[in-house]
Design an enzyme around this catalytic site. Structure first.
Site, PDB file in Angstrom:
ATOM      1  N   TYR A 154       0.829  -1.221   0.000  1.00  0.00           N
ATOM      2  CA  TYR A 154       0.000   0.000   0.000  1.00  0.00           C
ATOM      3  C   TYR A 154       0.860   1.268   0.000  1.00  0.00           C
ATOM      4  O   TYR A 154       0.606   2.202  -0.769  1.00  0.00           O
ATOM      5  CB  TYR A 154      -0.901  -0.048   1.235  1.00  0.00           C
ATOM      6  CG  TYR A 154      -1.927   1.049   1.356  1.00  0.00           C
ATOM      7  CD1 TYR A 154      -3.076   1.051   0.569  1.00  0.00           C
ATOM      8  CD2 TYR A 154      -1.768   2.066   2.297  1.00  0.00           C
ATOM      9  CE1 TYR A 154      -4.039   2.047   0.716  1.00  0.00           C
ATOM     10  CE2 TYR A 154      -2.726   3.059   2.451  1.00  0.00           C
ATOM     11  CZ  TYR A 154      -3.862   3.040   1.658  1.00  0.00           C
ATOM     12  OH  TYR A 154      -4.813   4.028   1.815  1.00  0.00           O
ATOM     13  N   LYS A 158       0.925   4.105  -2.855  1.00  0.00           N
ATOM     14  CA  LYS A 158       0.550   5.485  -2.538  1.00  0.00           C
ATOM     15  C   LYS A 158       1.714   6.451  -2.780  1.00  0.00           C
ATOM     16  O   LYS A 158       1.499   7.616  -3.150  1.00  0.00           O
ATOM     17  CB  LYS A 158       0.040   5.586  -1.099  1.00  0.00           C
ATOM     18  CG  LYS A 158      -1.288   4.846  -0.879  1.00  0.00           C
ATOM     19  CD  LYS A 158      -2.399   5.335  -1.795  1.00  0.00           C
ATOM     20  CE  LYS A 158      -3.784   4.885  -1.363  1.00  0.00           C
ATOM     21  NZ  LYS A 158      -4.834   5.270  -2.321  1.00  0.00           N
TER      22      LYS A 158
HETATM   23  P1  NDP Z   1     -13.530   2.081   1.177  1.00  0.00           P
HETATM   24  O1  NDP Z   1     -12.981   0.709   1.421  1.00  0.00           O
HETATM   25  O2  NDP Z   1     -14.560   2.623   2.107  1.00  0.00           O
HETATM   26  O3  NDP Z   1     -14.106   2.179  -0.331  1.00  0.00           O
HETATM   27  C1  NDP Z   1     -13.319   1.753  -1.400  1.00  0.00           C
HETATM   28  C2  NDP Z   1     -13.967   2.159  -2.693  1.00  0.00           C
HETATM   29  O4  NDP Z   1     -13.117   1.794  -3.782  1.00  0.00           O
HETATM   30  C3  NDP Z   1     -15.304   1.497  -2.933  1.00  0.00           C
HETATM   31  O5  NDP Z   1     -16.149   2.412  -3.584  1.00  0.00           O
HETATM   32  C4  NDP Z   1     -14.949   0.336  -3.875  1.00  0.00           C
HETATM   33  O6  NDP Z   1     -16.045  -0.068  -4.696  1.00  0.00           O
HETATM   34  C5  NDP Z   1     -13.864   1.004  -4.708  1.00  0.00           C
HETATM   35  N1  NDP Z   1     -12.963   0.048  -5.365  1.00  0.00           N
HETATM   36  C6  NDP Z   1     -12.165  -0.896  -4.772  1.00  0.00           C
HETATM   37  N2  NDP Z   1     -11.521  -1.598  -5.708  1.00  0.00           N
HETATM   38  C7  NDP Z   1     -11.910  -1.120  -6.921  1.00  0.00           C
HETATM   39  C8  NDP Z   1     -11.618  -1.467  -8.278  1.00  0.00           C
HETATM   40  N3  NDP Z   1     -10.765  -2.453  -8.586  1.00  0.00           N
HETATM   41  N4  NDP Z   1     -12.233  -0.764  -9.277  1.00  0.00           N
HETATM   42  C9  NDP Z   1     -13.106   0.239  -8.977  1.00  0.00           C
HETATM   43  N5  NDP Z   1     -13.413   0.609  -7.717  1.00  0.00           N
HETATM   44  C10 NDP Z   1     -12.836  -0.066  -6.698  1.00  0.00           C
HETATM   45  O7  NDP Z   1     -12.240   3.041   1.122  1.00  0.00           O
HETATM   46  P2  NDP Z   1     -12.003   4.506   1.733  1.00  0.00           P
HETATM   47  O8  NDP Z   1     -13.134   5.385   1.427  1.00  0.00           O
HETATM   48  O9  NDP Z   1     -11.517   4.363   3.111  1.00  0.00           O
HETATM   49  O10 NDP Z   1     -10.721   4.948   0.870  1.00  0.00           O
HETATM   50  C11 NDP Z   1     -10.820   5.718  -0.304  1.00  0.00           C
HETATM   51  C12 NDP Z   1      -9.415   6.090  -0.751  1.00  0.00           C
HETATM   52  O11 NDP Z   1      -8.768   6.822   0.277  1.00  0.00           O
HETATM   53  C13 NDP Z   1      -8.524   4.890  -1.044  1.00  0.00           C
HETATM   54  O12 NDP Z   1      -7.682   5.158  -2.122  1.00  0.00           O
HETATM   55  C14 NDP Z   1      -7.710   4.757   0.220  1.00  0.00           C
HETATM   56  O13 NDP Z   1      -6.493   4.111  -0.001  1.00  0.00           O
HETATM   57  C15 NDP Z   1      -7.529   6.216   0.588  1.00  0.00           C
HETATM   58  N6  NDP Z   1      -7.208   6.433   1.985  1.00  0.00           N
HETATM   59  C16 NDP Z   1      -8.078   6.063   2.974  1.00  0.00           C
HETATM   60  C17 NDP Z   1      -7.756   6.277   4.286  1.00  0.00           C
HETATM   61  C18 NDP Z   1      -8.664   5.894   5.401  1.00  0.00           C
HETATM   62  O14 NDP Z   1      -8.250   6.037   6.571  1.00  0.00           O
HETATM   63  N7  NDP Z   1      -9.878   5.452   5.161  1.00  0.00           N
HETATM   64  C19 NDP Z   1      -6.481   6.902   4.656  1.00  0.00           C
HETATM   65  C20 NDP Z   1      -5.647   7.268   3.548  1.00  0.00           C
HETATM   66  C21 NDP Z   1      -6.017   7.044   2.261  1.00  0.00           C
HETATM   67  P3  NDP Z   1     -17.112  -1.208  -4.180  1.00  0.00           P
HETATM   68  O15 NDP Z   1     -17.941  -0.536  -3.102  1.00  0.00           O
HETATM   69  O16 NDP Z   1     -17.907  -1.528  -5.390  1.00  0.00           O
HETATM   70  O17 NDP Z   1     -16.311  -2.338  -3.633  1.00  0.00           O
END
Ligand code: NDP
Length: 246
Positions: A154, A158
């Protein structure tokens, strides 16, 4: 503030992506919302966005696939006519020490977070270049800035997003297209709900503001970067982490 603009947001069915979609809808943007498989959640985001009187369509698209992303971008362009804003937010974690990390877990995280971001930019690049306008916002992480034990896959992905962001900012600046990254710390979503009690507690102790962030707080920052107020900002990485990385 984003009236008459079209935004594409990946990972918009849940968490931060959903919050960004609803914030953008609240300030007038039409939305093409990408999700992986969670159709019900994606349709719910669409319905909530439409309450603001904007156009919103959900697209099932695996951002890991170059060809699927190409087909989806073509579909979006024929439905909306143009795209002003791209938010690359789709991401996953597969945590574990590098000592025992499988090749599959490394590839999966790289493909979703980093290659997915590349795929989306790659297929919207010609459009934004020709239009001579656009904004790209990539969701990185503090893990990509300072590393994090248990996240070799990860944090590599990132950190890669940071390099990609700066390169795209340089390549597209002459076409009036900006590209920035947001590096969140711990934000309350399904992703952090997976953390053990012990890890979550340890994280809270390290955060000067002593709480996790909310998806809506990240969404406000994304809305600012997408707005005309931020047209002179490009190639920047903005942390939103309660002071975690001070
Ligand atoms: P969630 O796990 O809540 O949601 C992930 C989202 O990404 C979902 O909408 C999922 O779709 C979609 N997704 C996953 N894989 C794919 C794929 N192969 N193709 C298309 N869509 C995909 O994640 P967060 O909201 O927590 O995170 C959002 C972003 O922020 C990410 O990039 C994460 O790395 C980053 N981030 C998050 C942090 C945190 O603390 N939460 C901290 C730092 C960064 P579906 O619902 O259909 O599965």
């Amino acid at each position: 503030m984003l009236k008459n603009k079209v935004a594409v947001i990946t990972g918009a069915s849940r968490g931060i992506g959903k919050a960004i979609a609803l914030e953008f809808a609240a300030i007038g943007a039409d939305l093409a919302l990408i999700y992986a498989g969670n159709r019900e959640a994606a349709e719910q985001t669409v319905e909530q966005a439409q309450l603001f009187g904007v156009r919103a369509i959900a697209y099932r698209c695996d951002v890991r696939s170059f060809q699927t992303v190409k087909a989806t971008v073509d579909e979006i362009l024929s439905a909306f006519g143009f795209v002003d804003i791209l938010v690359n937010n789709a991401g996953i974690t597969r945590d574990g020490l590098l000592l025992s990390m499988s090749e599959e877990s490394f590839d999966d995280v790289m493909d979703t977070n980093l290659k997915g971001t590349f795929n989306m930019i790659r297929h919207l690049y010609p459009h934004m270049m020709k239009r001579r306008s656009g904004t790209i916002i990539n969701i990185s992480s503090v893990s990509g800035l300072r590393g994090n034990a248990g996240q070799a896959n990860y944090s590599s992905a990132k950190a890669g997003i940071v390099g990609l962001t700066k390169t795209v900012a340089r390549e597209l600046a002459s076409r009036n297209v900006t590209c920035n990254a947001i590096a969140p710390g711990y934000i309350e979503t399904d992703m952090t709900a997976k953390l053990s009690e012990k890890t979550a507690q340890a994280a809270l102790e390290m955060i000067p503001l002593k709480r996790m962030g909310k998806p809506e707080e990240v969404a406000k920052l994304a809305a600012f970067l997408a707005s005309d107020s931020a047209r002179y900002i490009t190639g920047e990485v903005i942390r939103i982490d309660g002071g975690l990385c001070i």
